[in-house]
Enzyme design. Structure first.
Site, PDB file in Angstrom:
ATOM      1  N   CYS A  52       1.122  -0.907  -0.485  1.00 49.55           N
ATOM      2  CA  CYS A  52       0.248  -0.538   0.280  1.00 49.55           C
ATOM      3  C   CYS A  52       0.875   0.948   0.348  1.00 49.55           C
ATOM      4  O   CYS A  52       2.243   1.013   0.449  1.00 49.55           O
ATOM      5  CB  CYS A  52      -0.844   0.357   1.022  1.00 49.55           C
ATOM      6  SG  CYS A  52      -0.081  -0.067   2.936  1.00 49.55           S
ATOM      7  N   GLU A 177       0.020   0.052  16.099  1.00 50.09           N
ATOM      8  CA  GLU A 177      -1.047   1.099  15.721  1.00 50.09           C
ATOM      9  C   GLU A 177      -1.991   1.934  17.027  1.00 50.09           C
ATOM     10  O   GLU A 177      -1.801   2.469  17.200  1.00 50.09           O
ATOM     11  CB  GLU A 177      -1.283   0.920  14.470  1.00 50.09           C
ATOM     12  CG  GLU A 177      -2.196   1.738  13.629  1.00 50.09           C
ATOM     13  CD  GLU A 177      -3.598   1.250  12.519  1.00 50.09           C
ATOM     14  OE1 GLU A 177      -2.442   0.884  12.186  1.00 50.09           O
ATOM     15  OE2 GLU A 177      -4.467   1.987  12.301  1.00 50.09           O
ATOM     16  N   SER A 374       1.453  -5.752   3.111  1.00 54.08           N
ATOM     17  CA  SER A 374       2.577  -5.109   3.121  1.00 54.08           C
ATOM     18  C   SER A 374       3.363  -6.620   3.292  1.00 54.08           C
ATOM     19  O   SER A 374       4.850  -7.247   3.560  1.00 54.08           O
ATOM     20  CB  SER A 374       3.123  -5.386   5.163  1.00 54.08           C
ATOM     21  OG  SER A 374       2.441  -6.153   5.676  1.00 54.08           O
TER      22      SER A 374
HETATM   23  S1  SF4 Z   1       0.241   1.223   5.751  1.00 53.91           S
HETATM   24 FE1  SF4 Z   1      -1.447   0.543   7.668  1.00 53.91          FE
HETATM   25  S2  SF4 Z   1      -2.879   2.398   7.259  1.00 53.91           S
HETATM   26 FE2  SF4 Z   1      -1.785   3.479   5.947  1.00 53.91          FE
HETATM   27  S3  SF4 Z   1      -2.279   2.394   3.661  1.00 53.91           S
HETATM   28 FE3  SF4 Z   1      -0.626   0.739   4.623  1.00 53.91          FE
HETATM   29  S4  SF4 Z   1      -2.327  -0.807   5.567  1.00 53.91           S
HETATM   30 FE4  SF4 Z   1      -3.457   1.005   5.455  1.00 53.91          FE
END
Ligand code: SF4
Length: 405
Positions: A52, A177, A374
């Site tokens: 992401c 988090e 991730s």
């Molecule tokens: S780091 Fe976490 S909050 Fe940010 S976009 Fe990726 S999954 Fe979403």
């Protein structure tokens, strides 16, 4: 930020071309899976999966930090993101972790000096830890990779507090988090952390007088702000979520609380007692879960989910797929041990186990494939390659890509 800027070892040209093609799709609401027919096996790839924005950003900053500071000691507060491959690469570059993923401190604050660098991970960190870093004379902003979507949750929580709402944080209490979010909200306004719908049902029963108020302190011990007064602090509640929670549960939780408030105060007074701020999941969580819902409408022999075993968003994809498919959760392609054997993580028993005959490769199986936010795309390609390596006849990647495009 483009994927091309991320370390080349995390890239997959094949996956990048697929994603580029699906991104070109003008129908933004299309979550249909991507069908990749290799002749002797079909992969149904989730429409959205993998790195992401927040993860790409964090990796980019971490590697820039290493490159720009060859003579300095570099520490990460904890795992950069919940992916073992990415974390191992950083360890190889002499980046050290101050906390492990269970929150145990591995390097004491005394060992750190003002000449060191500390990278704040994508999950963010608590105010208490930020203060410790500042006390050491270390800059907390320059190498801060906190995802903006996490910061958005913090802002939402603070703003609810400003409007005199108690904040109910839906998340995993020990997750970095959620710890960071709780720490930022609890000093401004009464707040508490709930894990799931069952815990919210307990809150509802307390609100409705069906369960003794003192039960709150026992059941939520260690999960509520100092001075929390159950007599008054459950009268007016707003909800924020850890960004990677299960979307369906997030909605169920908001509905449960809303209904309890309606029952107690009447629908005409709802806005005084309930703030509908349920949607603090991030875009990646929403997209990946919607794409997984679309996978659930398909027929397949098995599902494979790739990602770190401690990754919250990845675990939720496994939970969803398990509802319909035999699902194998692996953290790398290496866990496919042979044509017949796979080593995978059982999210219920929290152990890795080996399963024989996990798929009948001789019968042209259909395999659902996705990964968490991730997980590098290269690992998804590795999984495809590993399975193809057991098959004598298969189409080439380029041919499949041509068919797909
Ligand atoms: S780091 Fe976490 S909050 Fe940010 S976009 Fe990726 S999954 Fe979403």
């Amino acid at each position: 930020m483009k994927l091309s800027k991320i370390l080349s070892s995390y890239r997959s040209e094949f996956i990048a071309k697929i994603k580029k093609n699906t991104n070109n799709n003008t129908n933004k609401k299309d979550f249909n899976p991507i069908r990749l027919d290799f002749g002797s096996v079909v992969f149904l790839l989730a429409r959205y999966f993998g790195f992401c924005y927040g993860v790409e950003n964090a990796i980019e900053i971490a590697y820039r930090t290493v490159t720009e500071n060859p003579t300095k000691r570099i520490f990460l507060l904890s795992e950069m993101i919940h992916n073992p491959l990415v974390n191992q690469e950083l360890l190889k570059k002499n980046v050290q972790f101050i906390f492990d993923s269970d929150g145990q401190q591995k390097i004491s604050w005394n060992e750190l000096t003002s000449g060191d660098i500390i990278i704040i991970p994508a999950f963010g960190t608590s105010i208490e830890i930020e203060k410790k870093i500042i006390e050491k004379g270390i800059d907390i902003q320059r190498y801060n990779t906190t995802c903006p979507f996490v910061q958005k949750v913090w802002k939402r929580g603070v703003s609810l507090g400003d409007d005199n709402f108690t904040v109910m944080i839906h998340g995993k209490h020990q997750h970095e988090e959620t710890k960071a979010t709780f720490s930022r909200i609890k000093n401004n306004t009464p707040s508490f952390v709930v894990r799931d719908i069952n815990e919210v049902k307990i809150i509802s029963r307390i609100i409705l007088g069906k369960l003794g108020k003192d039960e709150f302190y026992k059941i939520f011990e260690g999960k509520y702000s100092e001075g929390f007064d159950v007599n008054t602090d459950l009268d007016r509640i707003g909800v924020v979520n850890q960004t990677t929670m299960l979307s369906s549960e997030t909605q169920a939780i908001a509905n449960e609380l809303k209904n309890a408030m309606i029952e107690k105060y009447g629908i005409e007074n709802l806005h005084e007692h309930f703030a509908d701020t349920r949607d603090t999941l991030c875009y990646a969580t929403n997209n990946n879960q919607k794409a997984t819902e679309a996978l659930l409408t398909q027929n397949a022999d098995i599902a494979i989910v790739v990602g770190g075993y401690n990754s919250s968003n990845t675990t939720h994809l496994v939970e969803m797929l398990e509802e319909k498919f035999i699902t194998y959760f692996i953290d790398s392609a290496e866990k496919i041990l042979s044509k017949d054997q796979i080593k995978h993580f059982d999210i219920h028993q929290k152990i890795e186990k080996v399963t024989n005959n996990f798929v009948l490769l001789d019968s042209k199986p259909t395999i659902i494939l996705t990964s968490g936010a991730s997980c590098p795309d290269s690992e998804v390609e590795n999984v495809i390659s590993k399975i193809l390596s057991f098959l004598p006849f298969k189409k080439e990647f380029d041919d499949v890509l041509t068919d797909f495009v």
